[in-house]
Design a protein around this motif. Structure first.
Motif, PDB file in Angstrom:
ATOM      1  N   SER A  94      18.256   3.886  42.789  1.00  0.00           N
ATOM      2  CA  SER A  94      18.732   2.858  41.866  1.00  0.00           C
ATOM      3  C   SER A  94      18.977   1.528  42.561  1.00  0.00           C
ATOM      4  N   ALA A  95      18.882   1.497  43.891  1.00  0.00           N
ATOM      5  CA  ALA A  95      19.084   0.266  44.656  1.00  0.00           C
ATOM      6  C   ALA A  95      18.310   0.387  45.964  1.00  0.00           C
ATOM      7  N   SER A  96      18.281  -0.703  46.710  1.00  0.00           N
ATOM      8  CA  SER A  96      17.618  -0.714  48.018  1.00  0.00           C
ATOM      9  C   SER A  96      18.665  -0.646  49.122  1.00  0.00           C
ATOM     10  N   ALA A  97      18.217  -0.311  50.336  1.00  0.00           N
ATOM     11  CA  ALA A  97      19.146  -0.219  51.469  1.00  0.00           C
ATOM     12  C   ALA A  97      18.446  -0.640  52.750  1.00  0.00           C
ATOM     13  N   ARG A  98      19.201  -1.284  53.637  1.00  0.00           N
ATOM     14  CA  ARG A  98      18.652  -1.657  54.941  1.00  0.00           C
ATOM     15  C   ARG A  98      19.731  -1.536  56.006  1.00  0.00           C
ATOM     16  N   ALA A  99      19.273  -1.427  57.244  1.00  0.00           N
ATOM     17  CA  ALA A  99      20.181  -1.312  58.379  1.00  0.00           C
ATOM     18  C   ALA A  99      20.804  -2.667  58.690  1.00  0.00           C
ATOM     19  N   VAL A 100      22.109  -2.656  58.928  1.00  0.00           N
ATOM     20  CA  VAL A 100      22.830  -3.852  59.370  1.00  0.00           C
ATOM     21  C   VAL A 100      23.314  -3.564  60.783  1.00  0.00           C
ATOM     22  N   GLY A 101      22.691  -4.193  61.754  1.00  0.00           N
ATOM     23  CA  GLY A 101      22.930  -3.816  63.136  1.00  0.00           C
ATOM     24  C   GLY A 101      22.113  -2.573  63.454  1.00  0.00           C
ATOM     25  N   ASP A 102      22.033  -2.231  64.729  1.00  0.00           N
ATOM     26  CA  ASP A 102      21.323  -1.005  65.099  1.00  0.00           C
ATOM     27  C   ASP A 102      22.052   0.181  64.481  1.00  0.00           C
ATOM     28  N   LEU A 103      21.283   1.066  63.883  1.00  0.00           N
ATOM     29  CA  LEU A 103      21.844   2.111  63.024  1.00  0.00           C
ATOM     30  C   LEU A 103      21.456   3.500  63.516  1.00  0.00           C
ATOM     31  N   THR A 104      22.444   4.390  63.533  1.00  0.00           N
ATOM     32  CA  THR A 104      22.191   5.806  63.799  1.00  0.00           C
ATOM     33  C   THR A 104      22.739   6.614  62.632  1.00  0.00           C
ATOM     34  N   VAL A 105      21.903   7.471  62.071  1.00  0.00           N
ATOM     35  CA  VAL A 105      22.323   8.272  60.917  1.00  0.00           C
ATOM     36  C   VAL A 105      21.921   9.726  61.114  1.00  0.00           C
ATOM     37  N   TRP A 106      22.628  10.583  60.408  1.00  0.00           N
ATOM     38  CA  TRP A 106      22.150  11.934  60.161  1.00  0.00           C
ATOM     39  C   TRP A 106      21.467  11.912  58.800  1.00  0.00           C
TER      40      TRP A 106
END
Length: 209
Positions: A94-106
């Motif tokens: 329903s929306a877009s997303a982007r990394a803000v700063g270097d990003l680490t995710v599971w």
């Protein structure tokens, strides 16, 4: 790094705070770690929702595009989750997303979640219960958003603002409300600009009659 520090990190996520700690090692087995550079688009509005993201470091901006205007709903930081409803409804984002700063995710992929439900139902039930609580958590905001959107359609901006600011106490809901208020302000500004441009043209047409 052993499993215990990772389990303790998982317990910092709101989604997992009510889950039996005994099931968290099983959950760790299906999580994939990914890293992204700042500015990387993680998904776009309309993309098929197929995964939930758990922020370990950095942050994720969730936003909508309104013409040339970008409306950021909020930034999700360490210990927060983005896209959890993709595990439930398999609908487009329903929306877009982007990394803000270097990003680490599971990343918890939808197919891994479904497989876990089949093979280890206790873990799945615990996670489904926690997800259901988050659904209830956003119900009030969604109701108010619907009512405010109806008011916007009728250009009743003041009442729309009142509807969205009433009883706003939770931080996460408040950030979404702030984004909505920003959108209302942008709409009002565009309407004012249109009226300023249209008024001289109308006067000129009237003078010709």
């Amino acid at each position: 790094m052993g499993a215990q520090p990772l389990i303790e990190e998982l317990q910092q996520f709101q989604l997992f705070k009510g889950i039996d700690p005994e099931v968290l090692p099983t959950l760790l087995e299906v999580l994939e770690q990914r890293q992204y550079r700042s500015g990387t688009v993680l998904f776009n509005q309309g993309d098929q929702g197929d995964a939930m993201l758990l922020v370990r470091s950095g942050s994720i901006a969730v936003f909508l595009k309104d013409g040339d205007t970008e409306i950021v709903f909020r930034n999700y930081g360490r210990g927060e989750i983005v896209g959890e409803f993709a595990l439930l409804d398999d609908k487009p984002r329903s929306a877009s997303a982007r990394a803000v700063g270097d990003l680490t995710v599971w990343v918890l992929q939808g197919e891994n979640f479904q497989q876990m439900l089949k093979e280890r139902p206790i873990v799945g039930v615990e996670l489904m219960r926690s997800l259901a609580e988050r659904v209830r958590y956003t119900t009030d905001y969604l109701r108010r958003l619907h009512d405010a959107a109806e008011l916007l359609l009728h250009q009743d901006y003041e009442r729309a603002l009142q509807e969205m600011t009433a009883s706003a106490s939770d931080d996460e809901i408040q950030s979404l409300i702030n984004a909505f208020l920003e959108m209302v302000t942008a709409i009002r500004q565009r309407e004012s600009q249109y009226k300023r441009v249209a008024a001289p043209a109308k006067i000129e047409l009237d003078s010709r009659d």
